[in-house]
Design an enzyme around this catalytic site. Structure first.
Site, mmCIF file in Angstrom:
data_model
loop_
_atom_site.group_PDB
_atom_site.id
_atom_site.type_symbol
_atom_site.label_atom_id
_atom_site.label_comp_id
_atom_site.label_asym_id
_atom_site.label_seq_id
_atom_site.Cartn_x
_atom_site.Cartn_y
_atom_site.Cartn_z
ATOM 1 N N TYR A 33 0.828 -1.211 0.000
ATOM 2 C CA TYR A 33 0.000 0.000 0.000
ATOM 3 C C TYR A 33 0.854 1.249 0.000
ATOM 4 O O TYR A 33 2.073 1.185 0.189
ATOM 5 C CB TYR A 33 -0.961 -0.010 1.195
ATOM 6 N N LYS A 149 6.508 -1.925 2.009
ATOM 7 C CA LYS A 149 5.294 -1.354 2.620
ATOM 8 C C LYS A 149 4.120 -2.311 2.441
ATOM 9 O O LYS A 149 3.233 -2.094 1.609
ATOM 10 C CB LYS A 149 5.004 0.032 2.021
ATOM 11 N N GLU A 182 12.452 2.331 13.892
ATOM 12 C CA GLU A 182 11.534 3.374 13.414
ATOM 13 C C GLU A 182 10.288 3.353 14.275
ATOM 14 O O GLU A 182 10.207 2.610 15.258
ATOM 15 C CB GLU A 182 11.181 3.155 11.938
ATOM 16 N N LEU A 207 11.133 1.364 6.925
ATOM 17 C CA LEU A 207 10.522 1.773 5.671
ATOM 18 C C LEU A 207 11.284 2.990 5.128
ATOM 19 O O LEU A 207 11.581 3.909 5.902
ATOM 20 C CB LEU A 207 9.056 2.159 5.918
HETATM 21 N N1 PDD Z 1 2.842 4.947 7.431
HETATM 22 N N2 PDD Z 1 7.565 3.682 8.845
HETATM 23 C C1 PDD Z 1 6.418 2.990 8.885
HETATM 24 C C2 PDD Z 1 6.417 1.652 9.525
HETATM 25 C C3 PDD Z 1 5.251 3.515 8.309
HETATM 26 O O1 PDD Z 1 4.114 2.802 8.324
HETATM 27 C C4 PDD Z 1 5.284 4.808 7.714
HETATM 28 C C5 PDD Z 1 4.089 5.429 7.075
HETATM 29 C C6 PDD Z 1 6.510 5.503 7.711
HETATM 30 C C7 PDD Z 1 6.659 6.862 7.085
HETATM 31 O O2 PDD Z 1 6.625 6.777 5.680
HETATM 32 P P1 PDD Z 1 6.109 7.989 4.777
HETATM 33 O O3 PDD Z 1 6.900 9.174 5.163
HETATM 34 O O4 PDD Z 1 6.368 7.548 3.396
HETATM 35 O O5 PDD Z 1 4.638 8.153 5.092
HETATM 36 C C8 PDD Z 1 7.630 4.903 8.276
HETATM 37 C C9 PDD Z 1 1.646 5.433 6.779
HETATM 38 C C10 PDD Z 1 1.465 6.895 6.880
HETATM 39 C C11 PDD Z 1 0.452 4.625 7.278
HETATM 40 O O6 PDD Z 1 0.614 3.425 7.383
HETATM 41 O O7 PDD Z 1 -0.621 5.196 7.501
#
Ligand code: PDD
Length: 287
Positions: A33, A149, A182, A207
């Site tokens: 996703y 992801k 993270e 991620l």
């Molecule tokens: N999550 N690390 C994890 C485990 C994440 O699920 C996310 C983002 C990030 C940050 O990635 P980005 O900057 O590309 O949003 C880091 C999204 C927002 C979610 O699952 O809703």
């Protein structure tokens, strides 16, 4: 106005938007996703998000289900039909519906594609950023490919539920060396007492956050000192500042980690500066 969700070629009313009971996303979390911020009707860092979607798909041996142009067209239509100007777009691609079998289905099984748009009030996030958030920490319970992801999010769901019970908004995971990997749904950052911004270098445990990449661009633009390396929980407790990044938070200050106040216990100047400048540096594009 009722919301609609794009599901497998049709814009379905919210209450009826469904995939098959044997969808592999549902049975095996065999799906990836993306979450993209929508700001003023435009997408923030869409190009980077779509590149990461293609990478995630590639890592689990799935093709892109359609051309990037077709996907952008669906995102645009989903935003329009839901009248979303500020919020997010969620895209999910699964390996499709097939009788339950661990073996991968043949190429004749069409992938499932879901696109939804949701409003989010920017003022609520800004108000939260004025106060900063609290973090709970725990050993990283996830698999060794957190760089993909996938929708396999149960460890993060349970960890974030525990964080909420303890009055924290996010969880930070730590690895076997005591270093922070993270957040449950965000990347983790600190600012050292000497003013260096530190975030873990990309590896299989985190991620590759798109907001992380654009926050790094922002830090460079502001000529701040930046270091990509693992930092320990001890360093985080003793940091001058801490913050998280994600598409849903952009840059969000952290004021407490476990029972330790960070810095002055108020959002710090570096996090504030990055949050303020972020949308001037990130790529904001019409669809
Ligand atoms: N999550 N690390 C994890 C485990 C994440 O699920 C996310 C983002 C990030 C940050 O990635 P980005 O900057 O590309 O949003 C880091 C999204 C927002 C979610 O699952 O809703």
């Amino acid at each position: 106005m009722s919301r609609v969700i794009y599901v497998n070629g049709r814009y379905q009313p919210y209450a009826k938007a469904a995939v098959h009971a044997e969808d592999r996303g549902f049975q095996f979390a065999d799906a990836v996703y993306e979450v993209i911020e929508v700001s003023g009707g435009k997408l923030v860092d869409a190009r980077r998000h779509l590149e990461r979607l293609a990478r995630s798909l590639g890592e689990i041996s799935m093709p892109m289900p359609m051309s990037e142009g077709a996907l952008r067209q669906i995102m645009s239509e989903t935003l329009r039909r839901n009248r979303v100007r500020d919020g997010l777009i969620y895209i999910q691609v699964t390996r499709g519906a097939a009788p339950r079998d661990f073996a991968l289905p043949g190429p004749d099984v069409p992938q499932s594609v879901i696109v939804l748009a949701r409003r989010q009030v920017r003022a609520a996030s800004d108000a939260l950023a004025e106060e900063g958030i609290a973090i709970m920490t725990m050993r990283d319970p996830r698999w060794a490919r957190s760089d993909i992801k996938t929708v396999m999010l149960l460890p993060a769901v349970l960890a974030k539920a525990e964080a909420k019970r303890q009055g924290a908004r996010e969880v930070w995971f730590t690895d076997e060396n005591g270093a922070v990997t993270e957040g449950g749904s965000s990347n983790a950052w600190i600012v050292t007492p000497s003013g260096k911004i530190v975030t873990r270098a990309l590896d299989n445990r985190i991620l590759p956050g798109i907001t992380r990449a654009s926050a790094m661009d922002t830090a460079r633009h502001l000529q701040l000192q930046l270091e990509e390396r693992a930092f320990t929980l001890k360093e985080a407790y003793e940091a001058a500042e801490a913050f998280i990044t994600s598409a849903t938070n952009t840059v969000m200050p952290v004021v407490r980690i476990d029972d330790r106040l960070i810095g002055s216990g108020r959002p710090g100047p570096v996090a504030r500066q990055l949050r303020h400048a972020f949308h001037h540096i990130a790529e904001i594009s019409a669809l």
